[in-house]
Design a protein around this motif. Structure first.
Motif, PDB file in Angstrom:
ATOM      1  N   TYR A 113      13.877 -39.764  32.274  1.00 50.74           N
ATOM      2  CA  TYR A 113      14.444 -39.782  30.932  1.00 50.74           C
ATOM      3  C   TYR A 113      13.516 -40.516  29.966  1.00 50.74           C
ATOM      4  O   TYR A 113      13.324 -40.085  28.819  1.00 50.74           O
ATOM      5  CB  TYR A 113      15.818 -40.453  30.966  1.00 50.74           C
ATOM      6  CG  TYR A 113      16.572 -40.395  29.650  1.00 50.74           C
ATOM      7  CD1 TYR A 113      17.468 -39.360  29.392  1.00 50.74           C
ATOM      8  CD2 TYR A 113      16.392 -41.375  28.672  1.00 50.74           C
ATOM      9  CE1 TYR A 113      18.164 -39.297  28.194  1.00 50.74           C
ATOM     10  CE2 TYR A 113      17.075 -41.323  27.469  1.00 50.74           C
ATOM     11  CZ  TYR A 113      17.956 -40.278  27.236  1.00 50.74           C
ATOM     12  OH  TYR A 113      18.643 -40.230  26.035  1.00 50.74           O
ATOM     13  N   PRO A 117      13.341 -37.884  26.595  1.00 50.79           N
ATOM     14  CA  PRO A 117      14.799 -37.709  26.471  1.00 50.79           C
ATOM     15  C   PRO A 117      15.199 -36.264  26.199  1.00 50.79           C
ATOM     16  O   PRO A 117      16.189 -35.776  26.740  1.00 50.79           O
ATOM     17  CB  PRO A 117      15.155 -38.624  25.293  1.00 50.79           C
ATOM     18  CG  PRO A 117      14.082 -39.666  25.280  1.00 50.79           C
ATOM     19  CD  PRO A 117      12.840 -38.949  25.715  1.00 50.79           C
ATOM     20  N   VAL A 118      14.404 -35.550  25.359  1.00 51.89           N
ATOM     21  CA  VAL A 118      14.787 -34.176  25.028  1.00 51.89           C
ATOM     22  C   VAL A 118      14.677 -33.274  26.253  1.00 51.89           C
ATOM     23  O   VAL A 118      15.555 -32.420  26.487  1.00 51.89           O
ATOM     24  CB  VAL A 118      13.941 -33.623  23.856  1.00 51.89           C
ATOM     25  CG1 VAL A 118      12.464 -33.498  24.232  1.00 51.89           C
ATOM     26  CG2 VAL A 118      14.481 -32.274  23.404  1.00 51.89           C
ATOM     27  N   ALA A 120      15.042 -34.198  29.348  1.00 53.18           N
ATOM     28  CA  ALA A 120      16.122 -34.577  30.260  1.00 53.18           C
ATOM     29  C   ALA A 120      17.445 -33.948  29.833  1.00 53.18           C
ATOM     30  O   ALA A 120      18.186 -33.398  30.658  1.00 53.18           O
ATOM     31  CB  ALA A 120      16.249 -36.097  30.315  1.00 53.18           C
ATOM     32  N   VAL A 121      17.746 -34.013  28.543  1.00 52.19           N
ATOM     33  CA  VAL A 121      19.019 -33.478  28.053  1.00 52.19           C
ATOM     34  C   VAL A 121      19.033 -31.956  28.146  1.00 52.19           C
ATOM     35  O   VAL A 121      20.041 -31.354  28.556  1.00 52.19           O
ATOM     36  CB  VAL A 121      19.276 -33.945  26.608  1.00 52.19           C
ATOM     37  CG1 VAL A 121      20.477 -33.210  26.006  1.00 52.19           C
ATOM     38  CG2 VAL A 121      19.525 -35.458  26.575  1.00 52.19           C
ATOM     39  N   LEU A 122      17.920 -31.300  27.801  1.00 55.01           N
ATOM     40  CA  LEU A 122      17.885 -29.841  27.893  1.00 55.01           C
ATOM     41  C   LEU A 122      18.006 -29.378  29.336  1.00 55.01           C
ATOM     42  O   LEU A 122      18.652 -28.354  29.617  1.00 55.01           O
ATOM     43  CB  LEU A 122      16.599 -29.307  27.264  1.00 55.01           C
ATOM     44  CG  LEU A 122      16.538 -29.369  25.739  1.00 55.01           C
ATOM     45  CD1 LEU A 122      15.174 -28.926  25.235  1.00 55.01           C
ATOM     46  CD2 LEU A 122      17.635 -28.517  25.102  1.00 55.01           C
ATOM     47  N   GLU A 123      17.388 -30.098  30.285  1.00 54.72           N
ATOM     48  CA  GLU A 123      17.562 -29.775  31.705  1.00 54.72           C
ATOM     49  C   GLU A 123      19.021 -29.917  32.108  1.00 54.72           C
ATOM     50  O   GLU A 123      19.564 -29.070  32.826  1.00 54.72           O
ATOM     51  CB  GLU A 123      16.705 -30.702  32.573  1.00 54.72           C
ATOM     52  CG  GLU A 123      15.321 -30.206  32.855  1.00 54.72           C
ATOM     53  CD  GLU A 123      14.668 -30.953  34.006  1.00 54.72           C
ATOM     54  OE1 GLU A 123      15.355 -31.765  34.671  1.00 54.72           O
ATOM     55  OE2 GLU A 123      13.470 -30.718  34.239  1.00 54.72           O
ATOM     56  N   GLU A 124      19.640 -30.987  31.665  1.00 55.88           N
ATOM     57  CA  GLU A 124      21.031 -31.247  32.037  1.00 55.88           C
ATOM     58  C   GLU A 124      21.958 -30.149  31.515  1.00 55.88           C
ATOM     59  O   GLU A 124      22.826 -29.649  32.239  1.00 55.88           O
ATOM     60  CB  GLU A 124      21.453 -32.610  31.482  1.00 55.88           C
ATOM     61  CG  GLU A 124      22.798 -33.095  31.970  1.00 55.88           C
ATOM     62  CD  GLU A 124      23.075 -34.526  31.528  1.00 55.88           C
ATOM     63  OE1 GLU A 124      23.735 -35.239  32.277  1.00 55.88           O
ATOM     64  OE2 GLU A 124      22.626 -34.906  30.436  1.00 55.88           O
ATOM     65  N   VAL A 125      21.749 -29.758  30.254  1.00 57.84           N
ATOM     66  CA  VAL A 125      22.574 -28.707  29.662  1.00 57.84           C
ATOM     67  C   VAL A 125      22.300 -27.370  30.342  1.00 57.84           C
ATOM     68  O   VAL A 125      23.229 -26.636  30.707  1.00 57.84           O
ATOM     69  CB  VAL A 125      22.307 -28.603  28.148  1.00 57.84           C
ATOM     70  CG1 VAL A 125      23.058 -27.412  27.552  1.00 57.84           C
ATOM     71  CG2 VAL A 125      22.725 -29.884  27.438  1.00 57.84           C
ATOM     72  N   GLN A 338      21.919 -40.948  32.249  1.00 57.41           N
ATOM     73  CA  GLN A 338      20.639 -40.390  31.823  1.00 57.41           C
ATOM     74  C   GLN A 338      19.981 -39.669  33.000  1.00 57.41           C
ATOM     75  O   GLN A 338      19.827 -40.231  34.074  1.00 57.41           O
ATOM     76  CB  GLN A 338      19.720 -41.492  31.297  1.00 57.41           C
ATOM     77  CG  GLN A 338      20.237 -42.157  30.029  1.00 57.41           C
ATOM     78  CD  GLN A 338      19.315 -43.255  29.545  1.00 57.41           C
ATOM     79  OE1 GLN A 338      18.491 -43.769  30.293  1.00 57.41           O
ATOM     80  NE2 GLN A 338      19.459 -43.628  28.269  1.00 57.41           N
ATOM     81  N   ARG A 339      19.567 -38.432  32.773  1.00 62.17           N
ATOM     82  CA  ARG A 339      19.001 -37.612  33.845  1.00 62.17           C
ATOM     83  C   ARG A 339      17.525 -37.939  34.058  1.00 62.17           C
ATOM     84  O   ARG A 339      16.737 -37.956  33.113  1.00 62.17           O
ATOM     85  CB  ARG A 339      19.145 -36.127  33.501  1.00 62.17           C
ATOM     86  CG  ARG A 339      18.499 -35.195  34.543  1.00 62.17           C
ATOM     87  CD  ARG A 339      18.599 -33.747  34.110  1.00 62.17           C
ATOM     88  NE  ARG A 339      17.866 -32.865  35.008  1.00 62.17           N
ATOM     89  CZ  ARG A 339      18.348 -32.305  36.102  1.00 62.17           C
ATOM     90  NH1 ARG A 339      19.603 -32.537  36.451  1.00 62.17           N
ATOM     91  NH2 ARG A 339      17.597 -31.507  36.855  1.00 62.17           N
ATOM     92  N   TRP A 358      16.657 -23.265  29.048  1.00 57.34           N
ATOM     93  CA  TRP A 358      17.723 -23.544  28.069  1.00 57.34           C
ATOM     94  C   TRP A 358      17.686 -22.516  26.945  1.00 57.34           C
ATOM     95  O   TRP A 358      18.726 -21.986  26.537  1.00 57.34           O
ATOM     96  CB  TRP A 358      17.545 -24.957  27.507  1.00 57.34           C
ATOM     97  CG  TRP A 358      18.479 -25.275  26.375  1.00 57.34           C
ATOM     98  CD1 TRP A 358      19.746 -25.773  26.463  1.00 57.34           C
ATOM     99  CD2 TRP A 358      18.226 -25.078  24.975  1.00 57.34           C
ATOM    100  NE1 TRP A 358      20.291 -25.904  25.203  1.00 57.34           N
ATOM    101  CE2 TRP A 358      19.374 -25.484  24.277  1.00 57.34           C
ATOM    102  CE3 TRP A 358      17.121 -24.603  24.255  1.00 57.34           C
ATOM    103  CZ2 TRP A 358      19.453 -25.427  22.885  1.00 57.34           C
ATOM    104  CZ3 TRP A 358      17.213 -24.541  22.866  1.00 57.34           C
ATOM    105  CH2 TRP A 358      18.362 -24.954  22.199  1.00 57.34           C
TER     106      TRP A 358
END
Length: 464
Positions: A113, A117-118, A120-125, A338-339, A358
């Motif tokens: 993360y 951060p971007v 990590a969040v895009l992977e998570e979504v 946090q991923r 994504w």
């Protein structure tokens, strides 16, 4: 003082270079369906111009890009077009190409993360969306890897740790030395990446049991049950969603019952076939796929992202996490919620391939993924019907996007395939099916149209 990133027509500035690259890429894609699928002999010969000694001096960036385009573009395989049917290669959706360009400009390291951060969040979504559209358990963990080989290696490594734990052996503490032997049961028609993954994770040939298949390449349930009954110790069963030749599916519900009875880990290699879960049209053949313990699937196949992008999902995250238990002293792991992408894959530093995944999922949505899968399967049915009308033998039940066909004898098949490939109209490769030399069609691209199908059938008629 002028910023080096300000807009400029100077071809050596970053803006000028990107504009030049966009123009060149656009010209390339605009001509993709008008050129031969295979590069010409002259284009391949021109690649020798790249074999020069390492330059002593720096070069102008614009000239480097121009050389790459002038020599490289003509020597490509036109796999981004609508008539490339080899190797289950999907063309790249325009939104995926554009997202890939932006991601390259961002130059993000998707390790943890803290490094992006971007990403990590895009992977998570994207992971959550992937589990949703493929109808997999929502709490499964997901890792983004290069493709099926690393995805299968990751899944089977998690399986190794889990089945050893089931017999009281802690792999993290003791490794494989002295461990109870693990048996991997796989179809005799399993993809080679399963065998390679087994070897990489320390499983030798004597610990692999190949299960006989039916005439469509599906594991025979009676044979699997017999081998499971005779096998002692920890067991992993690797099944297949989409046989690489026929497109056939294993009987997941029945296999899951057998695995539950024998405390075996069930893995599904679904590199392209798992996308069938995106449409109710395939509910009957996909029945029970969500009962597995791990799954693999490629986005660069049927989701049509740019290469490379594969995914691995594991039902119980703790076994997925057990792949990586040591971390660099300098690596700042994410806080709660946090991923950290590297936890779920073999690599540490890696490109943020989840960005294109994504983008493709966001643009297509559930209806778009469903339409893409169904459209390709309908094209495969039309191709099979056209082949039969010409006089070719279609050798498989066309249940998905794969068509295997041949002429009456091997030499005729080889000649017909060579004529088609040399024509440049379409491209498909050779295979061996049920001991017979054959040709294989894989319809996997958003770019394939009804007109492409008709042109390919006409080319195959001329090649017969």
């Amino acid at each position: 003082m002028e910023s080096k990133f300000e807009h400029s027509s100077n071809p050596t500035s970053i803006v000028g270079l990107l504009a030049d690259a966009a123009a060149r890429a656009t010209r390339y894609l605009d001509k993709i369906d008008k050129r031969s699928i295979l590069p010409s002999k002259a284009a391949i010969a021109a690649l020798e111009r790249l074999r020069v000694p390492f330059p002593e001096e720096s070069a102008d960036p614009g000239s480097v890009l121009a050389k790459l385009d002038d020599i490289g573009s003509p020597a490509t395989i036109a796999s981004a077009g609508g008539r490339y049917f080899g190797y289950v290669v999907g063309g790249s959706l325009p939104v995926g190409v554009a997202a890939s360009w932006l991601a390259a400009a961002w130059d993000q390291n998707a390790q943890v993360y803290a490094t992006s951060p971007v990403a990590a969040v895009l992977e998570e979504v994207a992971a959550a969306w992937l589990l949703d559209v493929l109808r997999l358990p929502p709490m499964a963990s997901v890792g983004f890897v290069t493709g099926g080989q690393m995805a299968n290696f990751t899944a089977l490594s998690a399986a190794r740790n889990a089945v050893l734990d089931g017999v009281g052996w802690n792999f993290d503490e003791h490794g494989l030395f002295g461990a109870p032997p693990i048996t991997i049961l796989m179809s005799e028609a399993a993809h080679s990446t399963i065998h390679s993954a087994a070897r990489m994770m320390g499983i030798g040939e004597l610990q692999i049991r190949r299960i006989p298949c039916d005439d469509q390449g599906r594991m025979r349930l009676d044979a699997l049950a017999t081998v499971l009954n005779l096998t002692k110790g920890p067991k992993i069963v690797s099944s297949q969603a989409g046989n690489v030749n026929s497109g056939a599916f294993e009987a997941f519900d029945h296999i899951a019952d057998l695995c539950a009875r024998h405390a075996a880990w069930l893995h599904i290699d679904g590199a392209f076939g798992l996308w069938a879960a995106a449409t109710p049209k395939f509910d009957s053949v996909m029945a029970g796929h969500d009962r597995a313990d791990s799954w693999t699937v490629d986005a660069h196949k049927w989701l049509n992202t740019p290469y490379d992008c594969g995914m691995v999902a594991v039902r119980e995250a703790r076994w997925h996490r057990s792949l990586k238990t040591a971390h660099c002293a300098y690596s700042e792991l994410g806080k709660d919620g946090q991923r950290d992408g590297s936890v779920w894959v073999p690599e540490n530093s890696r490109r943020a391939r989840g960005i294109e995944c994504w983008a493709a999922l966001h643009q297509l949505g559930r209806a778009g993924v469903k339409s893409l899968v169904e459209r390709c399967c309908n094209h495969a049915l039309k191709l099979a019907a056209g082949l039969q009308a010409i006089g070719y033998d279609v050798l498989n039940e066309v249940v998905l996007n794969q068509v295997v066909f041949a002429c009456a004898d091997e030499q005729s098949t080889r000649r017909a395939l060579a004529r088609l490939q040399n024509s440049g109209v379409a491209w498909l490769g050779a295979t061996t099916w049920q001991g017979r030399f054959a040709a294989r069609i894989s319809v996997s691209s958003w770019a394939t149209t009804d007109q492409d199908v008709e042109q390919t059938i006409a080319a195959l008629a001329n090649s017969y």
